[in-house]
Design an enzyme around this catalytic site. Structure first.
Site, PDB file in Angstrom:
ATOM      1  N   LYS A 132       0.850  -1.186   0.000  1.00  0.00           N
ATOM      2  CA  LYS A 132       0.000   0.000   0.000  1.00  0.00           C
ATOM      3  C   LYS A 132       0.888   1.240   0.000  1.00  0.00           C
ATOM      4  O   LYS A 132       1.986   1.234   0.576  1.00  0.00           O
ATOM      5  CB  LYS A 132      -0.891  -0.025   1.242  1.00  0.00           C
ATOM      6  CG  LYS A 132      -1.973   1.044   1.297  1.00  0.00           C
ATOM      7  CD  LYS A 132      -2.837   0.820   2.528  1.00  0.00           C
ATOM      8  CE  LYS A 132      -3.985   1.810   2.612  1.00  0.00           C
ATOM      9  NZ  LYS A 132      -4.834   1.548   3.809  1.00  0.00           N
ATOM     10  N   SER A 207      -9.492   1.191   3.118  1.00  0.00           N
ATOM     11  CA  SER A 207      -8.681   2.053   2.281  1.00  0.00           C
ATOM     12  C   SER A 207      -7.606   1.321   1.471  1.00  0.00           C
ATOM     13  O   SER A 207      -6.952   1.918   0.618  1.00  0.00           O
ATOM     14  CB  SER A 207      -8.008   3.125   3.141  1.00  0.00           C
ATOM     15  OG  SER A 207      -7.133   2.555   4.106  1.00  0.00           O
ATOM     16  N   SER A 231      -9.725  -1.261   6.985  1.00  0.00           N
ATOM     17  CA  SER A 231      -9.111  -0.999   5.680  1.00  0.00           C
ATOM     18  C   SER A 231      -8.365  -2.156   5.057  1.00  0.00           C
ATOM     19  O   SER A 231      -8.018  -2.103   3.876  1.00  0.00           O
ATOM     20  CB  SER A 231      -8.180   0.213   5.785  1.00  0.00           C
ATOM     21  OG  SER A 231      -8.916   1.374   6.066  1.00  0.00           O
TER      22      SER A 231
END
Length: 549
Positions: A132, A207, A231
């Site tokens: 990420k 996310s 997330s």
């Protein structure tokens, strides 16, 4: 003249496009019309070799066995995943940056070391892993998906990157996430929207949605996301992946970038996302065995516990009792989740385990505490970050809501005390189940949906407390796929009673034909610090489902 934020975005996107083009893989799939919603079923045999397809669709355990046994080189495997990563990006917009040359050089180095010693470099020897866009790698741009951060180059490896490299991993890409990381959908001004590969008209989750799409498209065997309200688990659920939200500080966060720096009362955690069940354990154990407390002062000095994994405190796993959360008292889950809960219950009962109904108490109060904690600064952090470039604020989970004013230090202390008392109440409620289980123990774990919906249309209103309660209470939670939405059986049901306004809204917008083929997943939630036990109980639940199939 100061460049507009839009021109900065254009420059950044053009730079990524040029990098992708330079790989030689860009444009190979050709035009896929917007009417093609499920791109997981697009045939890739004309752009990928049979060998590339074969090895990129193996599970993490299979890949590690082949790599450590010398049947597969890291370079071959890495090049195959790089190829699929570009295809995944062109269909879902999941990547934010690539460093393929560095990855190939790393793979060659790992292979050379193996050839020299005959031994794997570490527990993740030669395995490509995607990250990420917040986990710093020395020498790579870290923009945190903020326009104003473009051009910032990391001068240090994060603690997690040090652990992964120590264990032999190959790192090759960053993936998309929403502005400020605060959304169950992945969209930001800098990189745009990432879409769900199972249905591109629906949210990929967030996310860590870029990871969700990339891994689901087999552009990565194992990705790393972060989780402060769901997330990791939400994009895993929406994409049919296996994942884990670990307890605070089991996986090191040191020297990774983040929004709301200094917000430590409900800290974000890093966790794995994988197409294979064994990828979760492989990641967690490899990182913990790398002794992350030597790189991160906040990482717990807590080695892997084989006795916890063997469920020694849970009757050796022979007769587990699960608490089944049919709804959280705030919003009832959509019909596919009702079916998945019954499937999971029946599968566990068939294996000799017990399942009792359980509802965590006062969830609305917990959601209120978590929301007030997230908004304690009155939006100051996001306001300042956006001001560096002039990019507009997008809202995320708070879209359409007025941002409350910042609270005082004293008021924040009182809010932290509320959280302490709330999690104590949740602990007492969990302990009280001892009288209902028949095992002499409280319920070993909770089973519940990861969201009230299997996904949602772009920009729809969101609710995150099916996952957020775990962040508030620091409950480790795994997520795993159970089934898929089937319009033939997941027909809407009539309801006249609603738990909240959002419960009514979510019920009214449900349409099984819209959600067709979207994965339907479950969470397995354990007690604070019981990460190894949660991993093992997830494995037991998944095995039960397979036996019942």
């Amino acid at each position: 003249m100061v460049a507009s934020w839009q021109s900065t975005v254009e420059t950044s996107r053009n730079a990524l496009e040029a990098k992708l083009k330079a790989t030689g893989f860009a444009g190979q799939v050709g035009h896929i019309g917007e009417d093609v919603l499920n791109v997981t079923s697009v045939p890739f045999d004309r752009v990928l070799t049979a060998r590339e397809i074969e090895i990129t669709e193996l599970g993490v355990g299979q890949l590690l066995a082949k790599l450590s046994g010398g049947e597969l080189t890291s370079e071959e495997l890495t090049r195959a995943f790089l190829h699929r990563a570009v295809i995944a990006h062109e269909l879902t917009n999941c990547l934010t940056d690539i460093f393929f040359d560095k990855a190939i050089a790393r793979a060659q180095s790992v292979d050379a070391e193996y050839a020299k010693t005959g031994k794997p470099v570490g527990a993740l020897h030669g395995l490509p892993i995607s990250l990420k866009n917040q986990i710093n790698i020395e020498g790579e741009e870290m923009n945190l998906c903020y326009v104003g951060w473009t051009g910032r180059i990391s001068n240090v490896d994060s603690a997690l990157v040090k652990c992964l490299l120590q264990q032999g991993a190959v790192l090759y890409s960053y993936t998309n996430m929403p502005q400020a990381l605060f959304s169950g959908e992945t969209i930001c001004n800098l990189h745009g929207r990432t879409v769900n590969p199972h249905n591109r008209a629906l949210a990929v989750g967030g996310s860590s949605g870029g990871e969700g799409a990339l891994v689901a498209m087999h552009g990565s065997p194992l990705g790393v996301g972060s989780d402060i309200g769901g997330s990791v688990r939400i994009p895993c659920a929406f994409n049919g992946l296996y994942g884990l939200r670990p307890s605070y500080d089991r996986i090191p966060y040191g020297s990774s970038s983040n929004s709301m720096e200094g917000f430590s009362i409900v800290p974000s955690v890093l966790g794995p996302m994988s197409t294979s069940l064994d990828g979760v354990k492989a990641f967690f154990r490899a990182v913990v065995d790398a002794e992350p407390w030597r790189y991160d002062p906040l990482a717990l000095h807590m080695p892997w516990s084989e006795s916890a994994y063997a469920l020694k405190e849970h009757g050796d796993g022979k007769e587990l009792c699960f608490g089944l959360v049919r709804h959280n008292g705030m919003v009832k889950p959509d019909v596919p989740y009702v079916r998945a809960l019954e499937m999971l219950k029946a599968a566990l009962l068939a294996q000799g385990h017990k399942v009792i109904d359980y509802v965590p108490p006062q969830t609305a109060k917990g959601a209120d505490i978590l929301t007030r904690l997230f908004q304690a600064d009155g939006g100051e952090d996001l306001k300042r970050e956006c001001a560096t470039s002039g990019e507009p604020r997008l809202g995320g989970i708070f879209k359409g809501q007025a941002v409350p004013p910042a609270i005082s230090t004293y008021e924040f202390w009182q809010l932290c005390a509320e959280r302490r008392d709330y999690i104590a109440m949740q602990l007492a409620s969990w302990e009280a189940t001892r009288d209902q289980t028949g095992t002499g123990r409280p319920v070993d774990a909770l089973l519940c949906p990861p969201a009230p919906y299997p996904s949602f249309r772009h920009d729809d209103k969101q609710d995150i407390f099916y996952t957020g309660i775990c962040n508030l209470c620091d409950w480790p939670a795994a997520v795993f796929p159970v089934t898929k939405v089937d319009p033939a059986v997941d027909k809407p049901v009539e309801r006249t009673d609603f738990l909240s306004d959002f419960d009514r809204l979510n019920h009214e917008r449900y349409d099984a034909t819209v959600y067709k083929d979207i994965p339907v997943s479950m969470q397995l939630i354990g007690r604070k610090g019981e990460d190894e036990a949660v991993i093992r109980m997830m494995e037991i639940a998944v095995a039960a489902l397979k036996s019942a199939a």
